[in-house]
Structures are given as structure tokens and as C-alpha cells.
Design a protein around this motif. Structure first.
Motif, PDB file in Angstrom:
ATOM      1  N   LEU A  99      -0.672   0.674 -11.387  1.00 54.67           N
ATOM      2  CA  LEU A  99      -0.459   0.556  -9.943  1.00 54.67           C
ATOM      3  C   LEU A  99      -1.714   0.811  -9.123  1.00 54.67           C
ATOM      4  O   LEU A  99      -1.774   0.479  -7.950  1.00 54.67           O
ATOM      5  N   ILE A 100      -2.694   1.433  -9.744  1.00 52.68           N
ATOM      6  CA  ILE A 100      -3.890   1.776  -8.980  1.00 52.68           C
ATOM      7  C   ILE A 100      -5.007   0.810  -9.327  1.00 52.68           C
ATOM      8  O   ILE A 100      -5.478   0.757 -10.459  1.00 52.68           O
ATOM      9  N   LYS A 101      -5.357   0.055  -8.311  1.00 49.97           N
ATOM     10  CA  LYS A 101      -6.354  -0.984  -8.581  1.00 49.97           C
ATOM     11  C   LYS A 101      -7.695  -0.643  -7.957  1.00 49.97           C
ATOM     12  O   LYS A 101      -8.742  -1.072  -8.438  1.00 49.97           O
ATOM     13  N   PRO A 132      -2.286   2.838 -18.317  1.00 52.96           N
ATOM     14  CA  PRO A 132      -1.412   1.768 -17.796  1.00 52.96           C
ATOM     15  C   PRO A 132       0.041   2.154 -18.010  1.00 52.96           C
ATOM     16  O   PRO A 132       0.759   1.536 -18.808  1.00 52.96           O
ATOM     17  N   ALA A 133       0.483   3.161 -17.317  1.00 48.87           N
ATOM     18  CA  ALA A 133       1.768   3.778 -17.633  1.00 48.87           C
ATOM     19  C   ALA A 133       2.947   2.846 -17.380  1.00 48.87           C
ATOM     20  O   ALA A 133       3.849   2.728 -18.210  1.00 48.87           O
ATOM     21  N   ALA A 181       0.820  -1.217   0.000  1.00 44.45           N
ATOM     22  CA  ALA A 181       0.000   0.000   0.000  1.00 44.45           C
ATOM     23  C   ALA A 181       0.849   1.259   0.000  1.00 44.45           C
ATOM     24  O   ALA A 181       0.465   2.301  -0.521  1.00 44.45           O
ATOM     25  N   ALA A 182       2.020   1.174   0.600  1.00 42.55           N
ATOM     26  CA  ALA A 182       2.874   2.346   0.667  1.00 42.55           C
ATOM     27  C   ALA A 182       3.664   2.526  -0.622  1.00 42.55           C
ATOM     28  O   ALA A 182       4.378   3.507  -0.783  1.00 42.55           O
ATOM     29  N   LEU A 203       0.043   8.884  -9.791  1.00 39.44           N
ATOM     30  CA  LEU A 203       0.874   7.765 -10.242  1.00 39.44           C
ATOM     31  C   LEU A 203       0.782   6.555  -9.327  1.00 39.44           C
ATOM     32  O   LEU A 203       1.290   5.491  -9.677  1.00 39.44           O
ATOM     33  N   ASN A 204       0.230   6.745  -8.152  1.00 43.78           N
ATOM     34  CA  ASN A 204       0.105   5.587  -7.264  1.00 43.78           C
ATOM     35  C   ASN A 204      -1.155   5.684  -6.419  1.00 43.78           C
ATOM     36  O   ASN A 204      -1.830   6.724  -6.415  1.00 43.78           O
ATOM     37  N   GLN A 205      -1.421   4.643  -5.701  1.00 40.52           N
ATOM     38  CA  GLN A 205      -2.681   4.568  -4.985  1.00 40.52           C
ATOM     39  C   GLN A 205      -2.833   5.584  -3.845  1.00 40.52           C
ATOM     40  O   GLN A 205      -3.880   6.237  -3.745  1.00 40.52           O
ATOM     41  N   PRO A 206      -1.804   5.730  -2.988  1.00 43.90           N
ATOM     42  CA  PRO A 206      -1.961   6.733  -1.918  1.00 43.90           C
ATOM     43  C   PRO A 206      -2.292   8.113  -2.488  1.00 43.90           C
ATOM     44  O   PRO A 206      -3.062   8.870  -1.893  1.00 43.90           O
TER      45      PRO A 206
END
Ligand SMILES: Cc1ncc(C[n+]2csc(CCOP(=O)(O)OP(=O)(O)O)c2C)c(N)n1
Ligand SMILES: Cc1ncc(C[n+]2csc(CCOP(=O)(O)OP(=O)(O)O)c2C)c(N)n1
Ligand code: SF4
Ligand code: SF4
Ligand code: SF4
Ligand code: SF4
Lengths: 251, 176, 69, 351, 251, 351, 69, 176
Positions: H97-99, H113-114, G35-36, H73-76
Motif C-alpha cells: 500500500l505504500i508507494k 508486501p503484506a 490517500a486516505a 501499514l499504510n501511507q498516512p
């Protein structure tokens, strides 16, 4: 008869405000003699921070600038970096150089700032009236160590020269005293070397001078001068502490 | 009445303790008192002085720009304060050390050969107390006895010193 | 007389260092005070002075000039 | 007793057991008194620190640990403490800082001066903080306000500055102490003394979240408002019928009082308004006074600093003249009287 | 199976904000292990000044107080003097302890303040983004020594431990590293001793720890850890530097 | 170019050859730019000092020796420089000090803030001194005012503070430099460079004679009056017909401008008064403006500091509301718009 | 099986130090991100683990618990 | 029109250079531009982001409290910004990366989908430029060619790098 000893040229004709028998006066004179000898009166810039010698500019006939307490090394650094042709010296007491100015001094030395420090160790704060200095000897009573300095409570007298000798940028460190004709001559030689090093671009030089303060030691001048031999120089041994200049003229 | 006195001399001549003793005595007599030492960087090897103000009401400023009394133990002090003392004031001079004449005619001068008297008494360090004794006699600011009592307080009961100083005070008192 | 010294009466603070260090003991303290309130030292120029300049070297006040000749 | 010693004694009697200082004229007697009374004594700490910076940070440490702690200095040394004071304020650590101020700027003179008014009342350090600032005008008041300083510091969890000056510090006057030193003080709630029997906690100011810091600032601000409401104090001297009111603090007020007495003797209706707390400035009280008096003469031993607060309090509703002597020059009452007389006439108050 | 390794009790259950492979994390953990071992969780007070570890209070489950930059030793002194029963430690970076905090550190050590200093030498200013530290090695490029540190211009890396060893009040100084299992174990022993000295009232103790900063060294964690062996410890030799405690457990 | 880099480049082009600094967020890019451009260059000096105190004292030395010298920091570091700044002012040494201020007090936050207004404009150090304080509001202005800072410093022999903030320092905007770096600058008269062909001289502040120091203070004061007369500058934005004038400086003014545009679009007659020099504060100009406008809304990213100067300038002749966000919180234009609208209505300006 | 370890997937920052120092090379990096945003390491528990705890000793994140028995 | 875009991701994913390139390009097209990086003590091992504002007139605040575009670019980063993006705005997500699903319905979502595309191209580090290319196509903030020119400036003429990045930009541009 020929006059063989008189006031050096770069020492102004003024009456010192120092107490009778004070080492500051002697050190002023011999520093001026060195300045005369080296012919640098018109290049020298002195930096006296607060201390009994804060008025040094009344005596030294060279350019001078007062610095804030403890910041002499930083101010000298600024001058020297801005104007490298000058010959810059600080004239600092032990409270100044070894207490509040510890960081400035150590780091200027470490950077190898090409300056000369004249460090007057009189084991007390003179100007402010005789408080404990970092260099006050064990057992000495001062106004802020009324029970006598004790290792356990106030710490041991700090040996700044030995500490500064640890850093690479310091090229020359010597401890002398101005309490006898011979020691005064040695001090003068050391100051000469400390200035010569700068002129030759060798880095940070420091001369620590054990200097009598009859007033705050509560002694007569003669007693005070002798006390340096009998007591003070036992704690602060005289002699060359560091020399990486490779010059042959160490004594 | 607000009366300001300046004591002046070399560092080491004991001018500060003169002022302190006077202040202590005046306090013991229930007056308003301020004591203000003056020293600075230039004291080293120079002159020292202090100001004692005594009054029956609150004291505004402890500084004396024109004191009623000046006690000068040496020549530089005489020179320094001769223009400040107020007209009609009294100038106490240690005539053992002060030889030059004073240039003002509107003030009273009391000459006290304090050092000589102290030498006679065999305690050269007592010149200040001799001066103080003389000062008290002429100025009438406090009683001699109060001053002697104040001394005892300051000397924390050290009998020998008290005796010496008491003698000097009395000698000064009788000198003028 | 090989040497002599001159002591500036106004500069001298009577610290007695010259007196102490003079190898020939040719300097004494005078019994008067100078303008600054110090008893200045005096040179008893009795011909023994060698002009060694020790007194001048130790004098904090630069009050001593030395002649040799 | 000198003013400096009176502060020290009063502090000890207020339960101050930790003193950290660094020599500087004209406050050395304070440090020296502390050296004589706190050194080598069980449960006490006296350190002559290597600098003013170190001293104020030792106070910070001692206060964090719950002790009543104090440092003192004079103008240049107080400048060096500014970062530390900002931290003390931010962490809400009770502490007392004495400034026996001297002539400035720079190394200046060692003579009494009042030119650190701005620095004290507006936070010479960074950030939105205030310190309580007390301005005594006599040796007795030095003693009394020192005690008060410790009480206020604890009450509001705030650093308190005692703004004196070299003259107050060095002069002697009779002084009476109304309290004995307590044998022990309760440990302040919130002090860090090890997490015995409770969860560990921390004291800090740094945050990566400005909103959190905003909250801190707001809570400080609310406390400051409370202090302003509750603690502003002043002395009114002969102001009832005064046509001209001299505003002055500390030693200057004392000198002004002398001048005012002389002025009254000459038949001039002059009074004095003296803030005892410089922050909070007694604005309400001055505003109130301005309903009766329209002419003000602000007298300071500086080039004009408190005058800002006087004018802010009056909100345009008064005519304010100024007389100042900077650099450590100490005017005498007669000189101030001359100014009073001049202003009095200029403003046509003698008609 | 028995759990033989888990999080020490005095380490809070929080995710470190440190970069992957950073030495701070390791040092936090082993310091907490020592605190657990010595049973001083309820007496310990930590002083972390600004630096990457300014948030140390999020991890250490003991009382903690942030200090101003460089003033850790002074703050710790104040705490310890006001409350001598506490066990006070500073947790300082090299910028903090060896640059701005030079004076505070040296004088606290000289007074023999009975405190423990954990000194993280990662050769850079981490928190502020990789500037030169007093400890930056010669040749190292940082954002403020973009041409690589040179003796002549920026001075030699400062060896604070050797300098502090000069003063009497410092009773124990050791340099370790956290870049291998063995070194981590040694560091833990050193920290234990540094705390034990305080508990026994012996004076100022300091453990200098060479600590990887992969981010600012621009290396992978593994590279950074190896670099300490290969390069950094050549300039900063590991080992006991001073011990006047007279205790037999030096290794 | 980032604001921090723009300052550095502008300084170099203004002939600044000596820079001394110490790392602190959010101004590191400035120091780093200087490192890249002044290190290893003949006739230049870059030192990362061991502390802010050392850095400001190096500036003092370089300025004494006649060089254009500069240091920069952010809030806590600026607090540490206060003693040095007091010395620079006292010795009348031209110098430029940049404060990219951050949330306070204490270690605070590294986010942009304006809570060092008092410290900058009232002399956080001791003594009766002032520094010129310039408050840019864009990257271009950072560059322009940096050049101006060096000019003013030399013209008036005074330290000049550039009071920016973390956002201005870190944001990028296009910037144009109108001047090339000079190849050499004349040495300032009075500089200490060795007593060649002249008598030796000295630079100092300390004196044992307060009267002498008083003279220094008076001459400084006269210069300050001159500066107040000649250099106060401000921006008036849509104030001609404004019923409500927002007073704001620096980044806050910029945000306010956005809000004012929106307010105008809603038909509210709102304008802005932005001091460009915080000291001297453009009091005359504001006073002049208050002949037309009666309602003011002071907006600052602090708890209310410049408001003192606004109120002092208005002398009771205006109605001043306040809106502030401390601690590093950055309000957005819409939020300020809401406040504007509220005040506008409260004061009945929409009638 | 003398030992085993458990790696907390949320604490791991994928620094690979455990992988590097594991004497038996029993740890690998997984190819997913946690997650991080880090690829956490994984224990390939194939029975060779001695429970030496070296991995835990070097893990900066205290992400590894070790069992022996 | 004032348009604010936030680029967000892990430190190391290259979000800062995305913003910088966009800002540079907009500047080259003669618009008002501000670029504001956001980092702090918590960046270590955390997320990084920057804001680019582009406008035809002076820009009041470089901060975006409700950006029109967010590139995550990412989930957080997606989680952090999903509540800030303005209604009707476009959310660019790195779908490699982001689901997790997004919880808002009032915004447009562009999935890119980079990382996968970058891997396909054989240069994993180019995921950010692929994202940027896609962003430009959809947002129409600047011309692709200007962006490529801006890149050349930033890379100081390093031909090889320019080529790689240009390819990635173009690939991204064509991906959506
Ligand atoms: C910031 C600051 N703190 C304190 C002082 C007061 N002060 C003046 S000189 C001095 C130290 C004097 O001792 P030293 O340096 O040993 O010189 P000495 O007088 O003995 O020759 C001090 C503490 C000052 N001027 N500035
Ligand atoms: C007075 C002051 N100056 C500067 C700073 C900025 N600052 C924060 S941490 C730090 C130093 C970080 O380096 P170091 O002590 O080596 O710790 P590290 O981050 O490397 O662990 C600095 C300069 C500050 N907070 N306060
Ligand atoms: S106090 Fe001491 S150091 Fe100062 S002038 Fe007198 S003898 Fe010299
Ligand atoms: S050494 Fe100099 S000052 Fe001392 S007594 Fe001799 S002549 Fe006078
Ligand atoms: S920057 Fe360096 S010291 Fe700071 S957390 Fe990252 S790796 Fe650790
Ligand atoms: S050492 Fe810890 S953080 Fe690093 S990869 Fe292994 S489990 Fe993850």
C-alpha cells in the motif's frame, strides 16, 4: 367506646413542622397507614430530598435517607439495587421531581426501577419560599413569576405523570389529591397500590398528589383545599393515568 | 453606642415589619444600621425573629448574641430569648399572650397588652405596631415621628394603612 | 351517643378543616391560643357525633382520635 | 436593602440584562429581585431554570452571544455549576457567578458559612483554571464589587465569583448606587451573533491535539499572572503597629473588626488584614506586612481554608494561629476577642 | 451541462472526520442546504455538544459554540434570549439529548424556547465507542449492554420525541431518517420547517433523525442504511409526531 | 490488562458489587468491564446511568444500603459529581470514585493530564470536607490501590478518590491480583436495610441548627486529622544522597523516574519524592526529607497544583522550582531530564 | 448523454452507497486506495446517466457533483 | 534495554492486535512491557496506532516520542511517523500500500508486501500478522514461538483462527 382512629404505628409521635392545613402532613399520615397495613415498617426505606418535607425522617418511623435535591430516584435506585428486599420509596416535591430531578425520574421510570414514588404537587417551591414550580398554574403569581405565569414566557405547567406514562418501565401512575375525605381515601388506595406493585416486583409506580400549600398560595387552609377542586384539578385532572400491572383492583 | 434589638413572635404576627420599620427609621436618622432576619426550614408554623442593630459607628456583626432589647410577641419567643437578653436590658412582652412569669431578676420588664389594645382599636393586626410604639417610648432608639415617616415610606403612601399604623404606633407609645 | 372525638390541644394548629368537614358541625374554634400559638379547635360533644371519623381523616396534624361504640 | 437585592440592583446597573437562576436559600431575594426587574422587559432575560446546571449553561450561552450575564446560588448549587464554570473559564467567557454560601458539606444548613473558599479559589471544576473571586464584607461592598465583577469579567474574559454568605445576603444595610443602568452596552468583540459581514467563527474547548490545548492553558496562565499582578486587593486595618494581625475575609472580617476594636480598647496592638480579592490572593501585600508583623491569627467561618494561602504568602516567615467555626455557626466579636486575647498572651505579645 | 448538485455554500470545504456511511455527514449537508435556502447563514448560531459531531464547527460555515454534554438546550436558550435576532439550533446526539440532557431538553421545550433542535438518533454513543444509548434497541449488544439490551434490566428504548410532544411549548416534532433518497428529502423538508418555525417565532421545534452508525452497529454502510428500514424504524416510527403551528405545509 | 480493566477487576475482588457509571473517554474500558462482569449477576448491580450525577447518587444509595459501591469518570464528569461527593462526605458514606483525568478545562482533550489535583484534594464540592486521594503510577498499583481504596473507605467512612489519568487507564502492563473476590461481605454497621429488630434510623446532613452541623464538621475534622496521621504515604526514590529532589505524582512520577535514571547515569545526584496519597499529603515525610535536601523540582502535568502542598509542607524551608505541561501533553523522560539538568546547574548543585 | 457525475477521489470513503442507490448501476468501486486509505468509487460514464442526482443525495461525503443538460 | 515500537495503520487494519500480541509475548518472556493505544475523536475514518515498550527494567513512559521501530501499514502512517523514528531505527513498511519514497537516509527500511502476500494466502485480513512475522524476524524482540503461543491465548483456543494466524506469522517471518 372503641378507638377507631388514631395515629398509625409507623408515624412517630412528633409535632409536624408543616404549616396549618398543609397536605404534606396528611400524606405522611396516610403513607404510614399504608406501611402499617402492608406490614413493611421493617423493610421500608424512604428517600426525602430537600423540600418542605426534608425532615420527613422526624415523622416516618422507618429507615430514611436524605438525598440531594432532585436525585431521589437515583438514590432509591442505588438502595434497591444493593438491597432488593427493601421496599424503597421516594417522597418528592414538584420542584424536586419535575425540575431539577427530571432526568433521574424519567430514567429510573424507564428502567422500570422497582420503586415507589410519592410525588407531591403543590404547584410551588414551598421550602424556599414560594417560587414558581414547573407545576405552577398559568396566571399564578409567585416570587419568581411576579407577573403571573404565562405560557409564552415561563411555559405551561408540566404534567409529569402524563410524561412518565410514556415510558414502558412505569407500570402504574395515578393522580390524586388530599383535599377532601373522599380524595384522601383514594390517595391512600393509590399509595397502597404503588407499594404493592413494588412488593410484587412490577416496576416503577408513582402517585402524584395534588397537595395544598396554604402559605404560598396565600389562602386559608379551607380555601386552599377547595382551590384544588375548583382550579388546580382542572389543569391536573385526577384519576388513573397508567396501569400495566394487569391487576384488577384499579378503581 | 451599639444597640441590638431582637423582635420575636409567630410567623404572621408581623415581627419582621417591626424590625424593618425600626431599621428604616434609624437609617433616616443617619445612624449605622443592620437588619438581619432569621428564618429557616423550621419557620413553618414556628417562631420568627429578626435583629436590628443601631450604632454610631460601623457595625461588626449583625447578629445579637446578647441583645439589649428583646420584644417578644408570644410565649415561645419569651422562653427562647429570656436567657439571651443582656443583664440590665429591657424585655418587652406582649402581655395579652404571655402569661408565664419570667425567671430573671436582672432585667427590666415592660408589659404591653398589645393584642388587647389592638382589639380595642378594632384592628387586631396592629398589635405589632402597638408593641413598636411602646418599644420606642421606652428604648428611645429613634423618634416617634421618624418612625411614622419610615412607615409612610414602607407603605408606599397608602393613606389608609398609614393612618391605621400611625394610630397604633401612637397608642402603643402612650400605653407605657 | 354513638361516637366521640378527642382533640389534642397541643397538636392542633387551628386550620379549621375538621370544622369545615364535620357533617354535623360539632367542632368549633376555641378563642384561646395553645402553647404553639394556634387557637385549637374544640369538640362540642353534644351527643350528635356519629364517630364518622371525617374530622380525623382530614386533620393534617393527626390531632384527633375517634371513638365509636 | 438586603444584600441579595443590592447585588441584583448593582448588576442591573452594571448592564446585566440576562439572569438565570434556580431557587436556593439564602439567596432567593436575589433571584426574586431579578424576576421582578428583568421579566417581561424588552431586551432582558430572566429565567428560573430547571436546575443550577441549566442556569450556568444559559449564562454560557448569553455570554457567548455577548451579553453581560449572571447566575447566583448557594453552596450545593454552586457545586453543580462546577463543570459549567470550567467551560466558562476554558472558553474565556466573561460572566458573574454569585455564591451566597451556607453551611456544608451536603445539604448542610442555610446559615452563613465560608467553607467554599477552596472551591472558589482553586477551581472546584476540572482543569487548570482560575476565576477571580471577590469577597465583600458589607452590603455596600456587595453592590460595589458586583459592578467591579462585571468590569473585571469583561476586562480579562474570565468568570468572576462573588463569594458572599447567607448573612450578608439577608441582612439589610444602607447602600448607595453610584451608577445608573446604561441604556445599551457595546457588544463584546468575539461574541457570536451570526456571521454577518465577517467569516463565521466558533467557540470551543475540545481539541484532539493536546499541544493546542496546552497553548490555551498557557495563554490562560499568562492572563492569570497578569491578574495576580494587577488586581490583588486587600484592606489593612490598624496594621501599622500591630503585634498580632488577624487575617479574615468577608463577614468574618467584619466580625473580627468588632473584636479588634474591643482589643484595642484593652490596649492590645491588634490589626486586621482582609483580602478583598480571594483570588488573586494579595500575597505580596501580606508578605510585605509580615516584615512588620510576625504573628498572625487566621480566622474563618470554616475549618481552615484561606490559611493555606496565608501560609503560602508568608513562606514560612510568620507564626500563624487559627480559629474557625464551621457549619454555619456565626461567632460573635466577643468570642473572637477571647481568642485574640489568648493568642496574644500565648505568644507573649503583651510583654 | 449545468451543475445541478454541489456542495452547499454554508458547508465548509473540509473532509468529514466521520466514518464511511455515517449519517452525520448527510445531516450536516442537508442542514447547510436548508441554511442556504432560507438565507440565514449570517444569522445562524449552531450548538453542537460532545458526540461524534463535536467538531461540527469544522464543517458548518456559521457561528458555532460547543456546549457541555447534554446542555445544548440551555446554551441555545441563553444565546437566543440574549440575541433574539439569531437563528439558533442545537445538533445533539441521543446520548446527549435523551440521557444527560433530558432535563434541559424537556424544559427548554416546555418553555417554548424559540430554537431548533436537530436530534441525531443513532441508537448508540458513537464518540465514546459504542456504549448503550437511551435509544438502543432491545436485544442490541453494545459495550455496556454486552448481553443485549433487555427491557427488564436496561429499560426500553426511550422515545424522546413522543415524550417531548407532551409539552405545550414544543410546536413541531417530526421523526425522519437519512437512509434513502426519499427519507433524506423528507428530512430536509422537516429541517426546513423546524427553522421556519423559529424564524416565525412559533416555539421549540425538533427533528429526530434516525441516523446510521455503521461502525458501532458493526455493519457495512449499505447494511446499516437498510437496517433503519428493516428494524430501527419499527421501534421508532417515522412521521409527524406533533404540529401545533397551524401551517399548512405538513406532509 | 489495561489500567482501566485492572481497576475494575480489583474492585470486584475487593467485594464491589455495585457499579454505576456513565461513558466518557478515557475510562470507558472500566465501565465496560463492569458491564461484562456485574450485569445479569445475582447480587450485583451494573447501571449505565443517564448522567454522572445520577451515577454518583446511585453510589450514595448503594452505600447507604451497606454495599461496596463505585463510580468512575473523567474530569468533566467528575466536576458534575461534586455535589454528590460533598453529600457522601457529609453522610460519611464509604465509596470509591475513580477519576481517569484528561486535559482541561472545559471539554479539553482526552489525553492524560493531572490538572484535577486541586479538585480532588481540596474538595471541589462545597463545605469543609476531604476525601482520601490515591495516586497510582502503574497498572499494578492501580489494582493494589483500588483494593486499598475500598478498605480505607470502610475504615474511615469516607469517599476515596483514585486519581489516575487517561494514559494509566489505557495502557497495558502485567498485573497480579493477590486476592480472590469474597463470596459475601459483612453488612456495614449503620447501613440502612429496613428497621428490622431495631429502631428506625436516618442518614442526613441537613439541620436547622448550625451548632449541630458544627459538631458534624468537628467530628469529620478529627477523623481527617487521624487519617493525616496514619495514612499519608509516599515513595522515596534515590533521595538519600540527592541534591535535587523531584516531586511528582502518578504518571508524571513515572516519567520523572525515567529521567532521574538518566540523570544518575550522568552523575547528577537527583532523587524523587512521590506522594502516593495526595490527601493526606505526606507533609511530614517531605519535611523530614527537607532536612537533607534543599532543592526541589516539582513536576506536574498541569500548571502547578501539587506545588502548593509541597510548599506548605516545606514551610519556606526549601527552594522549589516548577516544571509543568498542561492540557494533556505528555512530556517524555528526556525532556524532564533537560529540565533537571538546567535546574541542577542553575542552583549550582554541580559544584 | 443526459447527465454525468464527477466523484472527488480524495473525498470518497468507498462506502458504496452511491453504487447501491444508483438506479442505473453506473458506479463501481475502484481497486486502488486513495490517500486516505479508502477505495474510491468511480463513474462508468457510459451515457446512460440521467443526472438524477440520487448518488449525490446519498453520498455522505459530498464527493459527487452532478451535471445535467 | 528499553525498546519502543509503534504500529500504525488505518482503523480496521488490525494494528491494535499486532501490538497486543507483541506485548503479550514479551510478557510471557518475562520482560517489562507496556502497551499504549492511541485513539481519539479523530480516529473515525483516520489512522490508528499503538506503542509497545519492552524492557528489562521498569518502564518510565509508555509513550514513544522517538521509537526504535515503526511498523506502518499504510501511507498516512508512514508520513506521520517518518520524522519520529529514531536514527538507526527500522521502518517496516507495508509495500503493498505504500508507494511513496521515504525521505530519510539514516534509518533502515524493510519492505513487506503484506497485502499481496495475504491475498496469495487467501486471507486478506491476515496482512497484519504477516507484517508482525516479518517484524519479529528483523527486530528479534521476542521468539516466533512465543508469539504463536501468545496468539493462542488471545484467540482463546479458537483452533481455526489460530491456524490461519500462525500461518500468516510464519509466512511473514519467512518473507524477509
Ligand atoms: C442543588 C440544590 N438546589 C437548590 C436547593 C434548594 N431547595 C431546597 S428544597 C427546593 C425545592 C422545594 O420545592 P418542592 O420540591 O416543590 O417541595 P416543597 O418544598 O414544595 O414541598 C429547593 C430548590 C437545594 N437544596 N439543593
Ligand atoms: C460530562 C460529560 N460526560 C461524558 C462525556 C463523554 N461523551 C462525549 S460524547 C458522549 C455521548 C455520545 O453519544 P451521542 O450523544 O449519542 O452522540 P454520537 O457520538 O452517537 O453522535 C459522551 C458520553 C463528556 N464529554 N462530558
Ligand atoms: S410552605 Fe406549603 S408545602 Fe411547605 S409546609 Fe407550608 S403549606 Fe406545606
Ligand atoms: S383539622 Fe386538626 S389541626 Fe385542623 S383545626 Fe381540626 S384538629 Fe386542629
Ligand atoms: S462512530 Fe458512528 S456516529 Fe460516529 S462517526 Fe462513526 S458512524 Fe458516525
Ligand atoms: S457515496 Fe460518496 S463516499 Fe460513498 S462510495 Fe459513493 S462517492 Fe464514495
Amino acid at each position: 367506646m372503641k378507638k377507631i382512629f388514631s395515629r398509625p404505628r409507623s408515624l412517630k409521635k412528633a409535632v409536624f413542622h408543616y404549616c396549618p392545613g398543609c397536605g404534606h402532613s396528611i400524606i405522611h399520615r396516610i403513607t404510614c397507614e399504608v406501611i402499617d397495613e402492608l406490614g413493611i415498617q421493617d423493610r421500608a426505606i424512604g428517600v426525602p430530598p430537600p423540600g418542605c418535607s426534608v425532615f420527613a425522617y422526624y415523622y416516618f418511623d422507618v429507615d430514611m435517607v436524605e438525598s440531594a435535591h432532585g436525585r431521589g430516584a437515583a438514590v432509591a435506585t442505588g438502595i434497591k439495587r444493593a438491597h432488593p428486599e427493601s421496599v424503597v420509596f421516594t417522597y418528592q416535591g414538584d420542584g424536586d421531581l419535575a425540575a431539577i430531578g427530571t432526568a433521574e425520574t424519567l430514567h429510573a421510570a424507564n428502567r422500570g426501577e422497582n420503586i415507589t414514588a410519592i410525588f407531591i404537587n403543590n404547584a410551588v417551591y414551598g421550602m424556599t419560599g414560594g417560587q414558581m414550580a414547573p407545576t405552577t398554574l398559568l396566571g399564578m403569581k409567585t416570587t419568581t413569576s411576579p407577573f403571573g405565569r404565562e405560557d409564552k414566557y415561563e411555559g405551561h405547567p408540566i404534567k409529569m405523570s402524563e410524561i412518565l406514562a410514556q415510558v414502558n418501565g412505569a407500570c402504574y401512575i395515578e393522580r390524586t389529591a388530599v383535599n377532601s375525605p373522599a380524595n384522601i381515601r383514594k390517595t391512600q388506595k393509590a399509595i397502597t397500590r404503588a407499594f404493592r406493585n413494588q412488593i410484587e416486583g412490577l416496576g416503577y409506580s408513582l402517585v402524584e398528589i395534588l397537595s395544598p400549600c396554604p402559605t404560598n398560595w396565600k389562602m386559608s387552609p379551607v380555601e386552599a383545599w377547595q382551590w384544588i377542586d375548583d382550579v388546580m384539578s382542572k389543569e391536573f385532572p385526577l384519576g388513573l393515568i397508567k396501569d400495566t400491572t394487569g391487576r384488577g383492583d384499579a378503581h | 453606642m451599639l444597640i441590638k434589638t431582637v423582635f420575636a413572635g409567630f410567623g404572621g404576627q408581623g415581627v419582621m415589619s417591626m424590625g424593618l420599620n425600626l431599621a428604616q427609621a434609624a437609617m433616616m436618622e443617619g445612624r449605622y444600621v443592620t437588619y438581619l432576619p432569621a428564618y429557616g426550614a423550621e419557620v413553618r408554623g414556628g417562631t420568627a425573629n429578626c435583629t436590628v442593630s443601631v450604632s454610631d459607628e460601623e457595625i461588626a456583626s449583625p447578629v445579637a448574641s446578647s441583645p439589649a432589647f428583646v420584644v417578644a410577641l408570644n410565649q415561645p419567643s419569651m422562653i427562647k430569648f429570656q436567657n439571651k437578653i443582656q443583664s440590665g436590658g429591657i424585655f418587652f412582652l406582649n402581655s395579652s399572650l404571655i402569661k408565664e412569669p419570667l425567671l430573671r431578676g436582672d432585667i427590666e420588664i415592660v408589659q404591653v397588652p398589645a393584642n388587647a389594645a389592638a382589639e380595642d382599636m378594632g384592628s387586631v393586626k396592629s398589635a405589632n405596631m402597638i408593641m413598636l410604639g411602646a418599644f420606642i417610648k421606652k428604648s428611645n432608639l429613634v423618634n416617634l415621628q421618624t418612625l411614622i415617616d419610615a412607615l409612610a415610606v414602607a407603605l408606599k403612601g397608602n393613606k389608609k394603612l398609614i393612618a391605621i399604623n400611625k394610630n397604633a404606633l401612637t397608642a402603643g407609645y402612650e400605653l407605657v | 351517643m354513638k361516637g366521640k372525638i378527642e382533640i389534642d390541644q397541643d397538636l392542633c394548629k387551628g386550620c379549621e378543616l375538621c370544622i369545615f368537614f364535620c357533617p354535623k358541625k360539632l367542632i368549633t374554634l376555641s378563642d384561646k391560643l395553645n402553647a404553639a400559638g394556634y387557637p385549637p379547635s374544640a369538640f362540642s360533644g353534644n351527643g350528635e357525633c356519629t364517630g364518622c371519623a371525617t374530622c380525623a381523616l382530614v386533620c393534617p396534624e393527626v390531632a384527633i382520635e375517634v371513638y365509636r361504640g | 436593602m438586603t444584600g441579595n437585592a443590592a447585588i441584583a440592583e448593582a448588576a442591573i446597573r452594571a448592564g446585566c440584562r440576562c439572569y438565570f437562576g434556580y431557587p436556593i436559600t439564602p439567596q432567593n431575594e436575589l433571584t426574586e429581585y431579578m424576576a421582578a426587574h428583568l421579566s417581561r422587559r424588552e431586551g432582558c432575560a430572566f429565567i428560573q431554570a430547571e436546575s443550577e446546571i441549566s442556569a450556568v449553561n444559559m449564562v454560557y450561552g448569553a455570554s457567548v452571544a455577548g451579553a453581560r450575564a449572571m447566575t447566583s446560588s448557594s453552596s450545593p448549587g454552586i457545586s453543580l455549576k462546577q463543570e459549567g464554570i470550567s467551560y466558562l473559564a476554558a472558553c474565556q467567557l466573561p460572566s458573574v457567578i454569585v455564591n451566597m454560601s451556607r453551611g456544608g458539606p451536603g445539604l448542610g444548613s442555610i446559615s452563613a458559612s465560608q467553607s467554599d473558599y477552596f472551591q472558589s479559589t482553586r477551581g472546584g471544576g476540572h482543569g487548570d483554571y482560575r476565576t477571580i473571586v471577590l469577597a465583600p464584607a458589607s452590603v455596600q461592598e456587595l453592590a460595589d464589587l458586583t459592578r467591579r465583577a462585571f468590569e473585571l469579567a469583561d476586562k480579562y474574559l474570565i468568570p468572576v465569583i462573588i463569594l458572599g454568605d447567607g448573612m450578608l445576603g439577608q441582612m439589610m444595610e444602607p447602600v448607595e448606587f453610584k451608577h445608573e443602568a446604561p441604556s445599551a452596552l457595546p457588544v463584546r468583540a468575539g461574541a457570536l451573533r451570526g456571521a454577518k459581514g465577517r467569516h463565521s467563527r466558533f467557540v470551543r474547548t475540545f481539541t484532539s491535539n493536546p499541544a493546542e490545548l496546552e497553548e490555551v492553558n498557557w495563554s490562560l496562565f499568562r492572563r492569570y499572572q497578569l491578574i495576580q499582578k494587577q488586581e490583588a486587593s486587600c484592606e489593612n486595618y490598624l496594621t501599622e503597629d500591630a503585634a498580632l494581625v488577624v487575617t479574615a475575609f468577608g463577614i468574618a472580617a467584619r466580625i473580627a473588626k468588632g473584636a479588634i476594636k474591643q482589643a484595642r480598647a484593652l490596649g492590645l496592638r491588634v490589626g486586621m488584614f482582609r483580602p478583598v480579592t480571594l483570588w488573586p490572593f494579595p500575597s505580596e501585600q501580606l508578605k510585605e506586612l509580615s516584615k512588620r508583623a510576625k504573628y498572625f491569627l487566621d480566622f474563618e467561618m470554616n475549618m481552615g481554608q484561606m490559611i493555606d494561602d496565608v501560609r503560602l504568602a508568608l513562606e514560612g516567615g510568620g507564626d500563624v494561629s487559627f480559629y474557625g467555626r464551621p457549619g454555619g455557626v456565626i461567632p460573635n466579636p466577643t468570642e473572637v476577642l477571647r481568642v485574640i486575647t489568648r493568642v496574644y498572651h500565648q505568644k507573649g505579645l503583651n510583654q
